[in-house]
Write a protein that holds these residues in place. Structure first.
Motif, PDB file in Angstrom:
ATOM      1  N   GLU A  36       0.789  -1.224   0.000  1.00 43.52           N
ATOM      2  CA  GLU A  36       0.000   0.000   0.000  1.00 43.52           C
ATOM      3  C   GLU A  36       0.825   1.279   0.000  1.00 43.52           C
ATOM      4  O   GLU A  36       0.356   2.312  -0.490  1.00 43.52           O
ATOM      5  N   ASN A  37       2.033   1.236   0.547  1.00 42.34           N
ATOM      6  CA  ASN A  37       2.818   2.472   0.587  1.00 42.34           C
ATOM      7  C   ASN A  37       3.938   2.490  -0.457  1.00 42.34           C
ATOM      8  O   ASN A  37       4.963   3.139  -0.285  1.00 42.34           O
ATOM      9  N   LEU A  38       3.711   1.761  -1.570  1.00 40.24           N
ATOM     10  CA  LEU A  38       4.547   1.889  -2.758  1.00 40.24           C
ATOM     11  C   LEU A  38       3.661   2.301  -3.932  1.00 40.24           C
ATOM     12  O   LEU A  38       2.456   2.023  -3.931  1.00 40.24           O
ATOM     13  N   PRO A  39       4.228   2.953  -4.949  1.00 36.01           N
ATOM     14  CA  PRO A  39       3.412   3.432  -6.069  1.00 36.01           C
ATOM     15  C   PRO A  39       2.656   2.310  -6.777  1.00 36.01           C
ATOM     16  O   PRO A  39       3.156   1.192  -6.912  1.00 36.01           O
ATOM     17  N   GLN A  40       1.466   2.631  -7.235  1.00 34.44           N
ATOM     18  CA  GLN A  40       0.620   1.659  -7.929  1.00 34.44           C
ATOM     19  C   GLN A  40       1.278   1.129  -9.202  1.00 34.44           C
ATOM     20  O   GLN A  40       1.077  -0.017  -9.589  1.00 34.44           O
ATOM     21  N   LYS A  41       2.059   1.970  -9.869  1.00 34.91           N
ATOM     22  CA  LYS A  41       2.667   1.571 -11.141  1.00 34.91           C
ATOM     23  C   LYS A  41       3.942   0.757 -10.959  1.00 34.91           C
ATOM     24  O   LYS A  41       4.508   0.271 -11.936  1.00 34.91           O
ATOM     25  N   ALA A  42       4.388   0.605  -9.733  1.00 34.29           N
ATOM     26  CA  ALA A  42       5.629  -0.132  -9.490  1.00 34.29           C
ATOM     27  C   ALA A  42       5.412  -1.629  -9.696  1.00 34.29           C
ATOM     28  O   ALA A  42       4.305  -2.144  -9.539  1.00 34.29           O
ATOM     29  N   VAL A  43       6.483  -2.320 -10.053  1.00 34.06           N
ATOM     30  CA  VAL A  43       6.480  -3.778 -10.056  1.00 34.06           C
ATOM     31  C   VAL A  43       7.045  -4.242  -8.716  1.00 34.06           C
ATOM     32  O   VAL A  43       8.103  -3.775  -8.288  1.00 34.06           O
ATOM     33  N   VAL A  44       6.325  -5.124  -8.050  1.00 39.95           N
ATOM     34  CA  VAL A  44       6.730  -5.576  -6.721  1.00 39.95           C
ATOM     35  C   VAL A  44       6.802  -7.100  -6.693  1.00 39.95           C
ATOM     36  O   VAL A  44       6.127  -7.779  -7.470  1.00 39.95           O
ATOM     37  N   GLU A  45       7.622  -7.614  -5.809  1.00 36.63           N
ATOM     38  CA  GLU A  45       7.702  -9.061  -5.620  1.00 36.63           C
ATOM     39  C   GLU A  45       6.897  -9.434  -4.383  1.00 36.63           C
ATOM     40  O   GLU A  45       7.212  -8.988  -3.276  1.00 36.63           O
ATOM     41  N   VAL A  46       5.862 -10.242  -4.586  1.00 37.92           N
ATOM     42  CA  VAL A  46       4.969 -10.630  -3.496  1.00 37.92           C
ATOM     43  C   VAL A  46       4.646 -12.120  -3.612  1.00 37.92           C
ATOM     44  O   VAL A  46       4.842 -12.728  -4.671  1.00 37.92           O
ATOM     45  N   PRO A  47       4.140 -12.729  -2.529  1.00 36.94           N
ATOM     46  CA  PRO A  47       3.689 -14.124  -2.637  1.00 36.94           C
ATOM     47  C   PRO A  47       2.548 -14.235  -3.648  1.00 36.94           C
ATOM     48  O   PRO A  47       1.645 -13.396  -3.670  1.00 36.94           O
ATOM     49  N   CYS A  48       2.610 -15.261  -4.476  1.00 37.42           N
ATOM     50  CA  CYS A  48       1.573 -15.482  -5.486  1.00 37.42           C
ATOM     51  C   CYS A  48       1.141 -16.950  -5.464  1.00 37.42           C
ATOM     52  O   CYS A  48       1.969 -17.843  -5.260  1.00 37.42           O
ATOM     53  N   LEU A  49      -0.138 -17.164  -5.694  1.00 41.89           N
ATOM     54  CA  LEU A  49      -0.675 -18.510  -5.851  1.00 41.89           C
ATOM     55  C   LEU A  49      -0.961 -18.737  -7.325  1.00 41.89           C
ATOM     56  O   LEU A  49      -1.637 -17.935  -7.966  1.00 41.89           O
ATOM     57  N   VAL A  50      -0.432 -19.837  -7.857  1.00 34.66           N
ATOM     58  CA  VAL A  50      -0.634 -20.164  -9.265  1.00 34.66           C
ATOM     59  C   VAL A  50      -1.520 -21.400  -9.358  1.00 34.66           C
ATOM     60  O   VAL A  50      -1.274 -22.411  -8.685  1.00 34.66           O
ATOM     61  N   ASP A  51      -2.572 -21.315 -10.177  1.00 38.21           N
ATOM     62  CA  ASP A  51      -3.421 -22.470 -10.452  1.00 38.21           C
ATOM     63  C   ASP A  51      -4.044 -22.283 -11.829  1.00 38.21           C
ATOM     64  O   ASP A  51      -3.572 -21.468 -12.621  1.00 38.21           O
ATOM     65  N   ARG A  52      -5.101 -23.007 -12.109  1.00 39.94           N
ATOM     66  CA  ARG A  52      -5.694 -22.952 -13.440  1.00 39.94           C
ATOM     67  C   ARG A  52      -6.223 -21.554 -13.790  1.00 39.94           C
ATOM     68  O   ARG A  52      -6.336 -21.188 -14.958  1.00 39.94           O
ATOM     69  N   SER A  53      -6.536 -20.771 -12.775  1.00 36.34           N
ATOM     70  CA  SER A  53      -7.055 -19.420 -13.026  1.00 36.34           C
ATOM     71  C   SER A  53      -5.946 -18.420 -13.332  1.00 36.34           C
ATOM     72  O   SER A  53      -6.216 -17.265 -13.650  1.00 36.34           O
ATOM     73  N   GLY A  54      -4.703 -18.843 -13.199  1.00 39.46           N
ATOM     74  CA  GLY A  54      -3.586 -17.955 -13.497  1.00 39.46           C
ATOM     75  C   GLY A  54      -2.754 -17.663 -12.258  1.00 39.46           C
ATOM     76  O   GLY A  54      -2.701 -18.469 -11.324  1.00 39.46           O
ATOM     77  N   ILE A  55      -2.123 -16.516 -12.260  1.00 48.60           N
ATOM     78  CA  ILE A  55      -1.260 -16.104 -11.150  1.00 48.60           C
ATOM     79  C   ILE A  55      -2.000 -15.068 -10.319  1.00 48.60           C
ATOM     80  O   ILE A  55      -2.366 -13.999 -10.812  1.00 48.60           O
ATOM     81  N   SER A  56      -2.230 -15.398  -9.057  1.00 45.21           N
ATOM     82  CA  SER A  56      -2.986 -14.519  -8.161  1.00 45.21           C
ATOM     83  C   SER A  56      -2.059 -13.982  -7.074  1.00 45.21           C
ATOM     84  O   SER A  56      -1.676 -14.724  -6.163  1.00 45.21           O
ATOM     85  N   PRO A  57      -1.680 -12.706  -7.173  1.00 52.16           N
ATOM     86  CA  PRO A  57      -0.806 -12.133  -6.140  1.00 52.16           C
ATOM     87  C   PRO A  57      -1.553 -11.906  -4.833  1.00 52.16           C
ATOM     88  O   PRO A  57      -2.769 -11.685  -4.824  1.00 52.16           O
ATOM     89  N   CYS A  58      -0.829 -11.967  -3.730  1.00 51.07           N
ATOM     90  CA  CYS A  58      -1.423 -11.814  -2.401  1.00 51.07           C
ATOM     91  C   CYS A  58      -1.226 -10.389  -1.882  1.00 51.07           C
ATOM     92  O   CYS A  58      -0.186  -9.769  -2.104  1.00 51.07           O
ATOM     93  N   GLN A  59      -2.219  -9.910  -1.173  1.00 51.93           N
ATOM     94  CA  GLN A  59      -2.139  -8.598  -0.539  1.00 51.93           C
ATOM     95  C   GLN A  59      -1.102  -8.630   0.580  1.00 51.93           C
ATOM     96  O   GLN A  59      -1.094  -9.539   1.410  1.00 51.93           O
ATOM     97  N   VAL A  60      -0.220  -7.652   0.596  1.00 46.62           N
ATOM     98  CA  VAL A  60       0.833  -7.591   1.611  1.00 46.62           C
ATOM     99  C   VAL A  60       0.522  -6.535   2.664  1.00 46.62           C
ATOM    100  O   VAL A  60       0.786  -6.710   3.845  1.00 46.62           O
ATOM    101  N   GLY A  61      -0.063  -5.413   2.241  1.00 45.81           N
ATOM    102  CA  GLY A  61      -0.302  -4.308   3.164  1.00 45.81           C
ATOM    103  C   GLY A  61       0.819  -3.290   3.080  1.00 45.81           C
ATOM    104  O   GLY A  61       1.414  -3.091   2.026  1.00 45.81           O
ATOM    105  N   GLU A  62       1.131  -2.660   4.180  1.00 47.90           N
ATOM    106  CA  GLU A  62       2.180  -1.642   4.188  1.00 47.90           C
ATOM    107  C   GLU A  62       3.511  -2.232   4.638  1.00 47.90           C
ATOM    108  O   GLU A  62       3.554  -3.071   5.537  1.00 47.90           O
ATOM    109  N   LEU A  63       4.579  -1.770   4.007  1.00 44.52           N
ATOM    110  CA  LEU A  63       5.918  -2.066   4.501  1.00 44.52           C
ATOM    111  C   LEU A  63       6.240  -1.117   5.649  1.00 44.52           C
ATOM    112  O   LEU A  63       5.662  -0.024   5.739  1.00 44.52           O
ATOM    113  N   PRO A  64       7.158  -1.496   6.533  1.00 46.34           N
ATOM    114  CA  PRO A  64       7.666  -0.511   7.490  1.00 46.34           C
ATOM    115  C   PRO A  64       8.135   0.728   6.722  1.00 46.34           C
ATOM    116  O   PRO A  64       8.737   0.609   5.650  1.00 46.34           O
ATOM    117  N   GLU A  65       7.848   1.896   7.244  1.00 49.34           N
ATOM    118  CA  GLU A  65       8.023   3.122   6.463  1.00 49.34           C
ATOM    119  C   GLU A  65       9.450   3.320   5.972  1.00 49.34           C
ATOM    120  O   GLU A  65       9.673   3.786   4.853  1.00 49.34           O
TER     121      GLU A  65
END
Length: 208
Positions: A113-142
């Motif tokens: 949440e406290n990084l720009p929307q247009k940024a590419v970020v590395e987050v946990p993702c679940l992959v299945d038949r529906s594709g790649i579903s990234p997980c919500q992380v929330g805010e990083l320590p400031e």
């Protein structure tokens, strides 16, 4: 406590900012303005920063790739074994529906949440038949979000320069780079960009 030489920069950042750093010491020394400084050359030895590491590594990799190519092409009894690399597991998950978890690079879209929307970020993702579903992380320590933003600013301006073909945006991207800004004046940075654009010649389109 004895710190392995390849971890020295990472450990220093962890000590100062409070969290474990996953990026290599070599890259971290380049990304941040604290370690490679003309005014403090002793830091190179203190933090054991191998300034020639990546050119050396690239030369070695090119040589290894050429050897590997020859070995593969000439090997008539070539066998395949699955490795730990993500690709085959991602394809399997998407084709069969068998879930697979990865750390994936995806568009932010509010995941951190406290990084720009247009940024590419590395987050946990679940992959299945529906594709790649990234997980919500929330805010990083400031303090960590702030460290990331200093480089994300450069990335976004570089993308803008590439899309709109404006030399002005190349200058602005370089001026926002924290390491460059810690060493060079505005004029020096712009002159450096001009020299690099000229040196790369046909590799770069003409910028206005």
């Amino acid at each position: 406590m004895v710190i392995h030489w390849v971890l020295v920069v990472r450990y220093e950042l962890m000590k100062r900012f409070g969290y474990y750093i996953t990026e290599s010491s070599e890259h971290n020394a380049e990304y941040h303005p604290y370690f490679i400084k003309s005014k403090y050359p002793e830091l190179i030895e203190k933090f054991n920063i191998p300034l020639d590491e990546y050119p050396r590594r690239c030369e070695n990799q090119i040589e290894e790739w050429e050897e590997m190519r020859d070995e593969l092409v000439k090997n008539e009894e070539l066998k395949h074994e699955r490795t730990h690399e993500y690709a085959s597991y991602i394809m399997e998950a998407m084709e069969t529906g068998k879930p697979y978890k990865i750390g994936g690079n995806v568009l932010n879209t509010g995941l951190i949440e406290n990084l720009p929307q247009k940024a590419v970020v590395e987050v946990p993702c679940l992959v299945d038949r529906s594709g790649i579903s990234p997980c919500q992380v929330g805010e990083l320590p400031e303090q960590l979000a702030a460290l990331n933003r200093t480089n994300i600013n450069v990335h976004l301006m570089t993308i803008k320069a590439a899309l709109e073909k404006k030399k002005e945006y190349i200058y602005q991207a370089a001026l926002l780079d924290p390491h460059t800004a810690s060493e060079l004046s505005i004029d020096d940075t712009i002159n450096l960009c001009d020299d690099l654009i000229e040196a790369h010649g046909d590799w770069l389109p003409e910028y206005k």
